[in-house]
Design a protein around this motif. Structure first.
Motif, PDB file in Angstrom:
ATOM      1  N   TRP A 151       1.175  -1.306  -0.287  1.00 27.04           N
ATOM      2  CA  TRP A 151       0.412   0.128  -0.405  1.00 27.04           C
ATOM      3  C   TRP A 151       0.910   1.004   0.451  1.00 27.04           C
ATOM      4  CZ3 TRP A 151      -4.227   1.126  -1.178  1.00 27.04           C
ATOM      5  CH2 TRP A 151      -4.841   2.803  -0.812  1.00 27.04           C
ATOM      6  N   ARG A 152       1.722   1.556   0.795  1.00 27.70           N
ATOM      7  CA  ARG A 152       2.744   2.229   0.691  1.00 27.70           C
ATOM      8  C   ARG A 152       3.048   2.544  -0.717  1.00 27.70           C
ATOM      9  NH1 ARG A 152       8.146   2.355   2.313  1.00 27.70           N
ATOM     10  NH2 ARG A 152       8.319   0.336   0.691  1.00 27.70           N
ATOM     11  N   ASP A 153       3.880   1.661  -1.334  1.00 23.22           N
ATOM     12  CA  ASP A 153       4.303   1.664  -2.624  1.00 23.22           C
ATOM     13  C   ASP A 153       3.741   1.657  -3.187  1.00 23.22           C
ATOM     14  OD1 ASP A 153       7.335   0.680  -1.149  1.00 23.22           O
ATOM     15  OD2 ASP A 153       6.310  -1.471  -2.587  1.00 23.22           O
ATOM     16  N   GLN A 154       1.569   1.790  -3.345  1.00 19.83           N
ATOM     17  CA  GLN A 154       1.172   2.637  -4.884  1.00 19.83           C
ATOM     18  C   GLN A 154       0.560   3.611  -3.925  1.00 19.83           C
ATOM     19  OE1 GLN A 154      -1.739  -0.240  -6.376  1.00 19.83           O
ATOM     20  NE2 GLN A 154       0.339  -1.377  -6.503  1.00 19.83           N
ATOM     21  N   LEU A 155       0.596   4.165  -3.079  1.00 19.14           N
ATOM     22  CA  LEU A 155       0.477   5.441  -2.689  1.00 19.14           C
ATOM     23  C   LEU A 155       1.796   6.848  -2.720  1.00 19.14           C
ATOM     24  CD1 LEU A 155      -0.948   5.110   0.688  1.00 19.14           C
ATOM     25  CD2 LEU A 155      -2.290   6.188  -0.990  1.00 19.14           C
ATOM     26  N   ALA A 156       3.399   5.926  -3.090  1.00 17.30           N
ATOM     27  CA  ALA A 156       4.369   6.438  -3.515  1.00 17.30           C
ATOM     28  C   ALA A 156       4.609   6.668  -4.398  1.00 17.30           C
ATOM     29  CB  ALA A 156       5.855   5.976  -2.376  1.00 17.30           C
ATOM     30  N   ALA A 157       3.882   6.082  -5.480  1.00 19.90           N
ATOM     31  CA  ALA A 157       3.563   5.964  -6.902  1.00 19.90           C
ATOM     32  C   ALA A 157       2.333   7.047  -7.482  1.00 19.90           C
ATOM     33  CB  ALA A 157       3.097   4.860  -7.432  1.00 19.90           C
ATOM     34  N   ARG A 158       1.933   7.448  -6.318  1.00 25.53           N
ATOM     35  CA  ARG A 158       1.171   8.523  -6.935  1.00 25.53           C
ATOM     36  C   ARG A 158       1.669  10.141  -5.832  1.00 25.53           C
ATOM     37  NH1 ARG A 158      -3.695   8.756  -7.687  1.00 25.53           N
ATOM     38  NH2 ARG A 158      -4.662   6.521  -8.977  1.00 25.53           N
ATOM     39  N   GLY A 159       3.105   9.888  -5.811  1.00 26.69           N
ATOM     40  CA  GLY A 159       3.614  10.804  -4.875  1.00 26.69           C
ATOM     41  C   GLY A 159       3.188  11.391  -3.063  1.00 26.69           C
ATOM     42  N   ILE A 160       2.449  10.353  -2.784  1.00 26.43           N
ATOM     43  CA  ILE A 160       2.102  10.333  -1.518  1.00 26.43           C
ATOM     44  C   ILE A 160       2.588   9.564  -0.768  1.00 26.43           C
ATOM     45  CG2 ILE A 160      -0.372  10.384  -0.433  1.00 26.43           C
ATOM     46  CD1 ILE A 160      -1.728  10.358  -3.321  1.00 26.43           C
ATOM     47  N   ARG A 161       2.530  10.692   0.145  1.00 26.30           N
ATOM     48  CA  ARG A 161       3.213   9.827   1.854  1.00 26.30           C
ATOM     49  C   ARG A 161       2.304   9.457   2.585  1.00 26.30           C
ATOM     50  NH1 ARG A 161       6.046  13.846   6.112  1.00 26.30           N
ATOM     51  NH2 ARG A 161       5.977  12.536   7.835  1.00 26.30           N
ATOM     52  N   LEU A 162       2.637   7.808   3.120  1.00 29.90           N
ATOM     53  CA  LEU A 162       2.353   7.262   3.677  1.00 29.90           C
ATOM     54  C   LEU A 162       2.068   7.241   5.528  1.00 29.90           C
ATOM     55  CD1 LEU A 162      -0.536   5.059   4.136  1.00 29.90           C
ATOM     56  CD2 LEU A 162       1.676   3.292   3.774  1.00 29.90           C
ATOM     57  N   VAL A 163       1.564   7.431   6.925  1.00 30.60           N
ATOM     58  CA  VAL A 163       1.645   7.310   7.626  1.00 30.60           C
ATOM     59  C   VAL A 163       1.003   6.365   8.485  1.00 30.60           C
ATOM     60  CG1 VAL A 163       2.536   8.129  10.077  1.00 30.60           C
ATOM     61  CG2 VAL A 163       3.070   9.679   8.041  1.00 30.60           C
ATOM     62  N   VAL A 164       1.616   5.084   9.323  1.00 34.28           N
ATOM     63  CA  VAL A 164       1.004   4.307   9.156  1.00 34.28           C
ATOM     64  C   VAL A 164       0.523   4.406  10.918  1.00 34.28           C
ATOM     65  CG1 VAL A 164      -0.117   1.498  10.232  1.00 34.28           C
ATOM     66  CG2 VAL A 164       1.260   2.893   8.023  1.00 34.28           C
ATOM     67  N   VAL A 165       0.172   4.068  11.772  1.00 31.72           N
ATOM     68  CA  VAL A 165      -1.040   4.422  13.373  1.00 31.72           C
ATOM     69  C   VAL A 165      -1.816   2.960  13.682  1.00 31.72           C
ATOM     70  CG1 VAL A 165      -2.373   6.609  14.983  1.00 31.72           C
ATOM     71  CG2 VAL A 165      -1.313   6.524  12.328  1.00 31.72           C
ATOM     72  N   VAL A 166      -1.597   2.279  14.402  1.00 29.49           N
ATOM     73  CA  VAL A 166      -1.962   1.777  15.190  1.00 29.49           C
ATOM     74  C   VAL A 166      -2.538   1.640  16.005  1.00 29.49           C
ATOM     75  CG1 VAL A 166      -2.141  -1.036  16.197  1.00 29.49           C
ATOM     76  CG2 VAL A 166      -0.399  -0.725  14.071  1.00 29.49           C
TER      77      VAL A 166
ATOM     78  N   HIS B  58      11.154   0.887   5.472  1.00 26.10           N
ATOM     79  CA  HIS B  58      11.589   2.033   5.377  1.00 26.10           C
ATOM     80  C   HIS B  58       9.490   2.769   5.319  1.00 26.10           C
ATOM     81  CE1 HIS B  58      15.232   2.087   5.500  1.00 26.10           C
ATOM     82  NE2 HIS B  58      16.063   1.183   4.297  1.00 26.10           N
ATOM     83  N   VAL B  59       8.417   1.852   6.450  1.00 23.83           N
ATOM     84  CA  VAL B  59       7.472   2.623   5.761  1.00 23.83           C
ATOM     85  C   VAL B  59       7.525   3.495   8.134  1.00 23.83           C
ATOM     86  CG1 VAL B  59       5.175   1.821   6.325  1.00 23.83           C
ATOM     87  CG2 VAL B  59       6.455   0.580   5.117  1.00 23.83           C
ATOM     88  N   GLU B  60       6.381   4.768   7.398  1.00 26.41           N
ATOM     89  CA  GLU B  60       6.784   5.161   8.445  1.00 26.41           C
ATOM     90  C   GLU B  60       6.045   4.623   9.345  1.00 26.41           C
ATOM     91  OE1 GLU B  60       6.882   9.668   8.297  1.00 26.41           O
ATOM     92  OE2 GLU B  60       6.689   9.297   6.390  1.00 26.41           O
ATOM     93  N   VAL B  61       6.139   4.651  10.349  1.00 27.48           N
ATOM     94  CA  VAL B  61       4.452   4.045  11.269  1.00 27.48           C
ATOM     95  C   VAL B  61       4.811   4.912  12.601  1.00 27.48           C
ATOM     96  CG1 VAL B  61       4.805   2.724  13.444  1.00 27.48           C
ATOM     97  CG2 VAL B  61       5.230   2.098  10.829  1.00 27.48           C
TER      98      VAL B  61
ATOM     99  N   VAL C 155      -2.580   9.520   6.160  1.00 29.38           N
ATOM    100  CA  VAL C 155      -2.340   8.560   7.320  1.00 29.38           C
ATOM    101  C   VAL C 155      -3.622   7.634   8.199  1.00 29.38           C
ATOM    102  CG1 VAL C 155      -2.942   9.513  10.204  1.00 29.38           C
ATOM    103  CG2 VAL C 155      -2.289  11.138   8.657  1.00 29.38           C
ATOM    104  N   TRP C 156      -3.053   6.835   8.120  1.00 26.70           N
ATOM    105  CA  TRP C 156      -3.890   5.149   7.962  1.00 26.70           C
ATOM    106  C   TRP C 156      -3.818   4.610   9.605  1.00 26.70           C
ATOM    107  CZ3 TRP C 156      -1.961   0.126   5.439  1.00 26.70           C
ATOM    108  CH2 TRP C 156      -2.748  -0.647   5.613  1.00 26.70           C
ATOM    109  N   GLU C 157      -5.206   4.650  10.240  1.00 24.73           N
ATOM    110  CA  GLU C 157      -5.133   4.773  11.047  1.00 24.73           C
ATOM    111  C   GLU C 157      -5.474   3.231  11.332  1.00 24.73           C
ATOM    112  OE1 GLU C 157      -7.663   3.104  13.952  1.00 24.73           O
ATOM    113  OE2 GLU C 157      -8.500   4.185  13.002  1.00 24.73           O
ATOM    114  N   PHE C 158      -5.547   1.686  12.009  1.00 27.86           N
ATOM    115  CA  PHE C 158      -6.755   0.626  12.119  1.00 27.86           C
ATOM    116  C   PHE C 158      -5.958  -0.167  13.366  1.00 27.86           C
ATOM    117  CE2 PHE C 158      -2.370  -0.908   9.881  1.00 27.86           C
ATOM    118  CZ  PHE C 158      -1.834  -1.567  10.722  1.00 27.86           C
ATOM    119  N   ALA C 159      -7.107  -0.975  14.068  1.00 28.30           N
ATOM    120  CA  ALA C 159      -6.986  -1.484  14.886  1.00 28.30           C
ATOM    121  C   ALA C 159      -6.015  -2.294  15.284  1.00 28.30           C
ATOM    122  CB  ALA C 159      -7.729  -1.900  15.753  1.00 28.30           C
ATOM    123  N   GLU C 160      -5.508  -2.440  16.429  1.00 23.57           N
ATOM    124  CA  GLU C 160      -4.420  -3.656  16.746  1.00 23.57           C
ATOM    125  C   GLU C 160      -5.279  -5.034  16.685  1.00 23.57           C
ATOM    126  OE1 GLU C 160      -2.717  -3.966  20.961  1.00 23.57           O
ATOM    127  OE2 GLU C 160      -1.660  -5.076  20.364  1.00 23.57           O
TER     128      GLU C 160
END
Lengths: 369, 470
Positions: free
Chosen positions: A129-144, A179-182, A347-352
C-alpha cells in the motif's frame, strides 16, 4: 403407583422435548416466516446442506419463546456469562469502585496464542500500500490504535503497563526494515506516567475506544511524525461535556446509562466543524471506528480528525469504515481514486486487533493508474 | 447431529421413540426402524460416509458367517479371522492414521533423502474407532465360539450402526449384545429409567462440561501461564473431559434403555481411584474391557512372568493411547499410563503410596492422572512440555496476557461449577444406578435438568462432545 410415576415422568419429559418443534413452528408462523424444518427438503442432503439446516435450527431456537422462557431460569444467564462479548472487570488501579468493560475477543487476542500468519500478511499489505501511494507521490503514515486491554493496567502487580505483543513487534520491525513510516502509539502511551494515565484514562471505561485524552495524544504523535510547522489560528478549541454511551455498555444491557465525557471540540473561525470532503484536503485520514469516535455520528467534531486539524492548522479529510480499517477503507479509496487528488499525506489508522485476529482481512489493494 | 442439540432433542428423538413404540413389538419392525434411524443419524454428518459404514458391516457380517460354520477346520477359521480383522483394521488405518503415517514418513524422508509420500489428508470419519471395534468384537467372539453370528443381516447392521453408541461408545461386546437384538424387554420402567439417565447425562454435558470448556480452552491456548492459572485450567479440563464423556455415556446408556437395551456402565467414579490400576477399572470401562479381552489376554496377559506382563501392559497402553488419536501426544499419554501401571505391577499390583491414608491415595492418583491429561489435551508435545513447566512456575506471571487470563478464568460461575463438579465426582452416587429407581423427587430433578439444558442449548451454539474426535 410406580408405573404411574414412570408414565408421568416419561410423558412430561417427552412433552418438554416435543414442545421444541411445535413452539418453533408457532413462532415462525406468527412472525410470517417459513417453518425452519421445511428447509431440509429444499436441496439434496449434502453434508453442507445438512450442516446449514442444523445451524438454522439452532439459530431458530433463539427466537423460540418456549426456549427463551426456559433460558430465563434464575442463574442460567449468570452461569453462561462467559459467552457474553463484554468482559467486566472491577477494581482497576485508581478505579476501585468502578466496573470497567472490555471487549472479550480483544482481551483474548492478548491472552491467547495468535494466528501468526496475520501479522505477516499485514506487513506485506502495508508495504504494498505504501508503494501504491508513493507511486502517486503520496506519503503514508501508519498508526496502529492499541487494544484497550493492552493499555489499561489490570492489576497492582502488572509490570508492563502497555503490552506489546510479539506480532506487533514483528509487524513494526518488518515496516521499519522497508522504511514505512509508523507512529508507535504503544510507545507513546507507555511513556505516559501510569499515575496520570490512571487518573485521566487513555481509554473509555465502557467503550472499546480511546478517550479524548488518548486520541489527543495520538494526534500529537502523528503531527510530530509529520514534522510540518503548524499554522496558527486556523482552528479553535473548547472543552465540552457530552453524554456518551459506550459500545460495550450498549452490548451489555438493554438500558445503558450515558456517562458524561469531556471532549475537545474543534471549529474554525466561523464556528464550523472541520469537514472537508475527501479530495479537498492535503491530509487524508483513513481508518476504522477509532477515527469515528467523537468525530462522526455521536460526536461533535472532537475526534482524531479534528485534533489533527487543530494541531496542524489545516483541514484533514476523513474516510472511515467501522471494523474495516485494514482493508475496506483502502478498497474504498481504490474505487474512488478522485479522493486522492491533491493529497500529500495519508494517515492510515487501524486497530491492533487486525494484527492478531484470525478474522482480519489483509488484501493487497491496487490503486488504478 | 449430536445428542445435546435442539435438532436431536426436539425432532429426532421424539420421532424415533414415538414411531418405535407404535410399531408392533413382535417381528423385526422395531429393529428395522432403529436401523433406518441409525443410518439417518450417521448420514447426517456426511451422507458420503454411509458406504464406509455399510461396507464394513457387509465385510464383518460375511466373515462372521464364515467363522460361524462348524465344518471349517481351525486353521482355515484362524486365517479367516486374520483376514476379517485385518480388513477392519485397514479401514481404521486409512480412515484415521494414514495422514499421520505419511506425515511421519515424510519427516524421516526429508532427513534421510527418501522420496516423499504424497500429501493426502481427509477428515476423520466420525465414530470409525468405535464401529471398527464392534466389527472386531463380532469376529473374535464368533471365532472363539462365545457367540453365534446373527442370522439377520439387518439385525447385525443395526448392532453396528445403533445410533446411541455409534459415535462415541460405549464399546459393546457382540457376544453380550447380540441376544438383545432377538429379544428384549420394553416397558414404562425401562423408558423412564432411560429418560432419567439421559437427562442426567444431558445436564452433565450442558451445565457442567460446557461451562468448564472455555476455562480449559483458554488455559491450554494461553500465551503466558503461571502455576495458579495452569492448575486451574488443568483441573477444569480434567472435569470437563469426565463430565463430557460420562455425560455422553449416560445419554447413550439412557437411549439404549429407552429402546429396551441394557448397555454396560462406562464410568464408575474414576477420580476416586486409589491407584492407576484402580483408575482403569473405573474410567472408560468398555474400552478397558475391550483392550483386556481382545489385546492384553491374546498377547499372553499375565501368564508368562512379570517381564512379559509388563511388556504386554506397555503395548496395550501405547496402542490404547494411539486409539484416542493419531498424534504423538496420545502415544506419550498412553506410555505415561503404561509406565505407571507397570510400576504398580512391579510392586505386586500396589501403588508406591498404597500405605498412605485413603485421602492421599486418591489425591496422588488424581495428580498423576492430571499430568497425563496435559499430553491428552495439548496440541503438540512442545506445548505439553510448556504446560508442564507452567505447572511448577510459582512466581505469578504479571504481564497483561496472564492478568487478562486470570480475569476470565477466576470468575464465580467457573469457581462454583468447578467445586460442584469436584463434589459430584467424589460423591458416592452413581448416575447409572441412581436413575434405575426414579422417585418423584428424582424425576422432578431430571425434568429440571432437562429444562435448564434446553434453555442453555436454545441460546447458545451446540458444543460437540470431546470424544467425537477419537
Amino acid at each position: 403407583m410406580p408405573h404411574l410415576r414412570s408414565k408421568g415422568f416419561v410423558v412430561a419429559a417427552l412433552v418438554s422435548l416435543a414442545a421444541l418443534p411445535v413452539t418453533q413452528w408457532w413462532s415462525d408462523h406468527a412472525a410470517g416466516r417459513p417453518w425452519t424444518g421445511a428447509m431440509l427438503w429444499e436441496r439434496l442432503p449434502t453434508a453442507a446442506h445438512l450442516r446449514a439446516v442444523e445451524q438454522e435450527q439452532q439459530q431458530a431456537a433463539t427466537r423460540n419463546g418456549y426456549v427463551q422462557a426456559l433460558a430465563a431460569a434464575p442463574g442460567l444467564a449468570w452461569l453462561r456469562g462467559a459467552d457474553s462479548p463484554v468482559l467486566p472487570v472491577r477494581g482497576l488501579p485508581n478505579h476501585a469502585g468502578e466496573t470497567w468493560l472490555f471487549y472479550r475477543p480483544d482481551a483474548r487476542l492478548i491472552s491467547q496464542r495468535p494466528d501468526e500468519g496475520v501479522a505477516r500478511r499485514a506487513s506485506a499489505a502495508t508495504i504494498h500500500w505504501r508503494d501504491q501511494l508513493a507511486a502517486r507521490g503520496i506519503r503514508l503514515v501508519v498508526v496502529v490504535a492499541p487494544n484497550k486491554a493492552a493499555v489499561q493496567r489490570l492489576g497492582r502487580h502488572t509490570t508492563a503497563v502497555v503490552w506489546r505483543s510479539p506480532e506487533l513487534q514483528g509487524y513494526q520491525a518488518a515496516l521499519a526494515a522497508s522504511h514505512v513510516e509508523v507512529v508507535d502509539l504503544h510507545a507513546v502511551y507507555a511513556a505516559v506516567d501510569p499515575q496520570v494515565s490512571q487518573k485521566t484514562p487513555l481509554y473509555l471505561p465502557t467503550d472499546t475506544h480511546w478517550s479524548s485524552v488518548g486520541l489527543d495524544l495520538a494526534a500529537h504523535a502523528i503531527v510530530t511524525r509529520l514534522g510540518w510547522p503548524p499554522r496558527a489560528g486556523a482552528y479553535g478549541a473548547r472543552s465540552v461535556s457530552l453524554p456518551h454511551v459506550g459500545d460495550l455498555e450498549r452490548w451489555r444491557g438493554p438500558t445503558p446509562e450515558p456517562r458524561p465525557e469531556v471532549v475537545t471540540q474543534v471549529a474554525d473561525a466561523q464556528g464550523k466543524a472541520v469537514s472537508p470532503r475527501p479530495g479537498e484536503a492535503e491530509v487524508l485520514l483513513i481508518g476504522d471506528s477509532f477515527s469515528r469516535i467523537f468525530e462522526v455520528g455521536d460526536g461533535p467534531g472532537a475526534g482524531l480528525r479534528s485534533q489533527l486539524a487543530r494541531r496542524l492548522g489545516r483541514p484533514v479529510a476523513l474516510v472511515q469504515q467501522d471494523g474495516g480499517g485494514a482493508t475496506l477503507v483502502r478498497q474504498e479509496l481504490a474505487r474512488r481514486p478522485e479522493w486522492l487528488r491533491g493529497v500529500k499525506v495519508v494517515v492510515w489508522e487501524f486497530a491492533e486487533r487486525d494484527l492478531t485476529s484470525p478474522d482480519a482481512e489483509w488484501s493487497l489493494v491496487e490503486l488504478p493508474r | 447431529m449430536i445428542f445435546a442439540s435442539t435438532l436431536f432433542l426436539g425432532y429426532f428423538l421424539p420421532l424415533v421413540l414415538g414411531v418405535y413404540y407404535l410399531l408392533p413389538s413382535a417381528g423385526k419392525w422395531r429393529n428395522r426402524w432403529l436401523l433406518l434411524a441409525s443410518y439417518v443419524f450417521y448420514g447426517w454428518w456426511d451422507p458420503l460416509l454411509l458406504p464406509l459404514l455399510g461396507g464394513l458391516t457387509l465385510w464383518s457380517f460375511g466373515f462372521a458367517w464364515l467363522l460361524g460354520r462348524t465344518d471349517y477346520p481351525d486353521g482355515r477359521r484362524r486365517t479367516l479371522l486374520v483376514l476379517g480383522v485385518s480388513g477392519a483394521l485397514l479401514a481404521l488405518f486409512f480412515g484415521k492414521y494414514f495422514g499421520f503415517a505419511c506425515e511421519n514418513y515424510n519427516a524421516l524422508a526429508a532427513r534421510w533423502g527418501w522420496s516423499p509420500a504424497p500429501a493426502v489428508s481427509w477428515a476423520l470419519p466420525l465414530g470409525i474407532s468405535f464401529f471398527t471395534f464392534h466389527a472386531i468384537s463380532t469376529l473374535v467372539d464368533v471365532y472363539r465360539r462365545e457367540a453365534t453370528p446373527m442370522a439377520s443381516f439387518a439385525d447385525y447392521a443395526c448392532y453396528l450402526a445403533f445410533f446411541p453408541q455409534l459415535i462415541a461408545g460405549p464399546i459393546l461386546r457382540f457376544g453380550a449384545m447380540a441376544p438383545a437384538f432377538a429379544e428384549r424387554r420394553h416397558g414404562w420402567p425401562q423408558v423412564s429409567a432411560g429418560l432419567g439417565l439421559f437427562c442426567l447425562g444431558l445436564g452433565k454435558k450442558v451445565l457442567i462440561a460446557n461451562t468448564l470448556a472455555p476455562v480449559a480452552d483458554l488455559a491450554f491456548n494461553a500465551r503466558q501461564l503461571d502455576a495458579g492459572l495452569a492448575w486451574f485450567g488443568l483441573l477444569a479440563y480434567a472435569l470437563q473431559l469426565y463430565y463430557d464423556f460420562s455425560g455422553y455415556s449416560d445419554m447413550a446408556v439412557g437411549l439404549g434403555r429407552m429402546f429396551g437395551f441394557e448397555f454396560p456402565r462406562n464410568f464408575n467414579a474414576p477420580y476416586m481411584a486409589e491407584s492407576l490400576t484402580d483408575f482403569w477399572r473405573r474410567w472408560h470401562l468398555s474400552l478397558s474391557a475391550f483392550l483386556r479381552d481382545y489385546l492384553y489376554i491374546p498377547l499372553g496377559g499375565n501368564r508368562h512372568g512379570l517381564g512379559r506382563t509388563c511388556a504386554n501392559l506397555l503395548v496395550v497402553m501405547l496402542l490404547g493411547g494411539l486409539w484416542h488419536g493419531a498424534a504423538w501426544t496420545f502415544v506419550v499419554w498412553g506410555l505415561w499410563h503404561g509406565l505407571l501401571l507397570v510400576s504398580e505391577r512391579w510392586l505386586d499390583g500396589r501403588a508406591w503410596y498404597a500405605g498412605f491414608p485413603r485421602f492421599f491415595r486418591v489425591m496422588l492418583t488424581f495428580g498423576l492422572v492430571l499430568i497425563g491429561w496435559v499430553f491428552f489435551r495439548a496440541p503438540t508435545l512442545g506445548a505439553a512440555m510448556d504446560y508442564l513447566r507452567a505447572l511448577v512456575q510459582v512466581v505469578p506471571a504479571s504481564e497483561a496476557p496472564a492478568k487478562l487470563l486470570g480475569v476470565e478464568l477466576f470468575t464465580l460461575p467457573h469457581l462454583l461449577t468447578l467445586v460442584a463438579a469436584l463434589f459430584f465426582a467424589w460423591s458416592r452416587r452413581r448416575a447409572h444406578d441412581w436413575s434405575t429407581h426414579l422417585t418423584i423427587r428424582r424425576a422432578l430433578l431430571c425434568l429440571v435438568l432437562l429444562w435448564l439444558s434446553l434453555g442453555v442449548l436454545g441460546t447458545h451454539k451446540a458444543n460437540p462432545f470431546l470424544y467425537f474426535q477419537f
